[in-house]
Design a protein around this motif. Structure first.
Motif, mmCIF file in Angstrom:
data_model
loop_
_atom_site.group_PDB
_atom_site.id
_atom_site.type_symbol
_atom_site.label_atom_id
_atom_site.label_comp_id
_atom_site.label_asym_id
_atom_site.label_seq_id
_atom_site.Cartn_x
_atom_site.Cartn_y
_atom_site.Cartn_z
ATOM 1 N N ARG A 73 0.829 -1.199 0.000
ATOM 2 C CA ARG A 73 0.000 0.000 0.000
ATOM 3 C C ARG A 73 0.869 1.257 0.000
ATOM 4 N N LEU A 74 1.971 1.217 0.709
ATOM 5 C CA LEU A 74 2.894 2.351 0.738
ATOM 6 C C LEU A 74 3.480 2.588 -0.646
ATOM 7 N N ALA A 75 3.836 1.508 -1.330
ATOM 8 C CA ALA A 75 4.374 1.627 -2.690
ATOM 9 C C ALA A 75 3.320 2.175 -3.647
ATOM 10 N N ALA A 76 2.068 1.748 -3.480
ATOM 11 C CA ALA A 76 0.994 2.226 -4.344
ATOM 12 C C ALA A 76 0.755 3.725 -4.160
ATOM 13 N N LEU A 77 0.729 4.167 -2.888
ATOM 14 C CA LEU A 77 0.562 5.594 -2.606
ATOM 15 C C LEU A 77 1.721 6.391 -3.215
ATOM 16 N N LEU A 129 7.147 11.732 0.852
ATOM 17 C CA LEU A 129 6.179 12.054 -0.198
ATOM 18 C C LEU A 129 5.725 13.511 -0.119
ATOM 19 N N PHE A 130 5.743 14.081 1.076
ATOM 20 C CA PHE A 130 5.491 15.512 1.218
ATOM 21 C C PHE A 130 6.532 16.296 0.419
ATOM 22 N N ALA A 153 3.623 10.069 -9.755
ATOM 23 C CA ALA A 153 3.038 10.259 -11.081
ATOM 24 C C ALA A 153 2.408 11.639 -11.212
ATOM 25 N N VAL A 154 1.672 12.061 -10.187
ATOM 26 C CA VAL A 154 1.033 13.378 -10.222
ATOM 27 C C VAL A 154 2.082 14.484 -10.219
ATOM 28 N N ILE A 166 14.998 9.797 -10.041
ATOM 29 C CA ILE A 166 16.064 9.224 -9.213
ATOM 30 C C ILE A 166 15.560 8.887 -7.815
ATOM 31 N N PHE A 167 14.778 9.777 -7.222
ATOM 32 C CA PHE A 167 14.262 9.508 -5.883
ATOM 33 C C PHE A 167 13.204 8.406 -5.901
ATOM 34 N N TRP A 168 12.452 8.292 -6.986
ATOM 35 C CA TRP A 168 11.495 7.181 -7.096
ATOM 36 C C TRP A 168 12.241 5.858 -7.109
#
Length: 206
Positions: free
Chosen positions: A15-19, A99-100, A25-26, A72-74
């Motif tokens: 779920r963390l990876a999905a978020l 993610l913030f 992407a956004v 790179i961070f992804w």
């Protein structure tokens, strides 16, 4: 025995990876909004259009830099998540902090694109990168310290992950310091760092 909510919260790595994928992407899509089309009323011929596109060059470079930054961070975050057996509440909130920082990237990119020659804009952009790096580093320290990594984790992986983050952040800091001379030097240096990290796996192990 009563179970604490904090013991069962935020344990799903999937779920963390999905978020994370959704927010990345956004954020990567929003970056392109700073590349505005030349005003139609100002274009009266091929020469005018060419000049308008050339004037868009600095924003395009900043866009490329930020797109590479997020890419790179992804990769860095996904590398960490792929070595986790599970998550916990503390680790999940560290990644939410990360993610913030990702969600702030379009803002710091637009600020730098609009005020490329100003040191404050460059330093705000660097602070954004620093936040991403610190959150990613401490997420790995937390995962290792609380035993959330997989049992079959190769011995060299923990050091490799931390070393990569530290070296990258040191290079970004050098790039930020170059703004004392000229912000364009800072941008050029950071872009070179990003390109290096994007292509390095093809020709060497780092």
């Amino acid at each position: 025995m009563a179970t604490s909510y904090n013991q069962i919260a935020g344990r799903s790595v999937e779920r963390l990876a999905a978020l994370s994928d959704g927010i990345f992407a956004v954020a990567m899509t929003l970056l392109v909004l700073d590349l505005r089309l030349p005003a139609t009323e100002a274009i009266h011929g091929e020469h005018d259009l060419w000049r308008a596109l050339v004037a868009l060059g600095p924003r395009l470079v900043v866009y490329l830099m930020s797109f590479l930054t997020l890419g790179i961070f992804w990769v860095g975050q996904q590398t960490q998540l792929s070595h986790l057996a599970r998550s916990d509440r503390s680790l999940t909130w560290i990644h939410i902090l990360f993610l913030f920082g990702v969600s702030l990237t379009p803002f710091s990119t637009m600020l730098l694109g609009e005020h490329t020659g100003f040191r404050i804009a460059l330093l705000v952009y660097w602070a954004n990168i620093l936040l991403l790096g610190l959150a990613l580093y401490f997420s790995w320290v937390c995962a290792m310290g609380t035993g959330l990594v997989k049992d079959d984790l190769p011995s060299g992986v923990p050091t490799a992950i931390k070393r990569r983050i530290v070296i990258a952040q040191a290079l970004y800091a050098v790039g930020a310091l170059l703004c004392v001379v000229n912000t364009y030097w800072s941008i050029a240096f950071i872009v070179l760092v990003q390109i290096n990290y994007a292509v390095a796996p093809r020709w060497r192990r780092t």
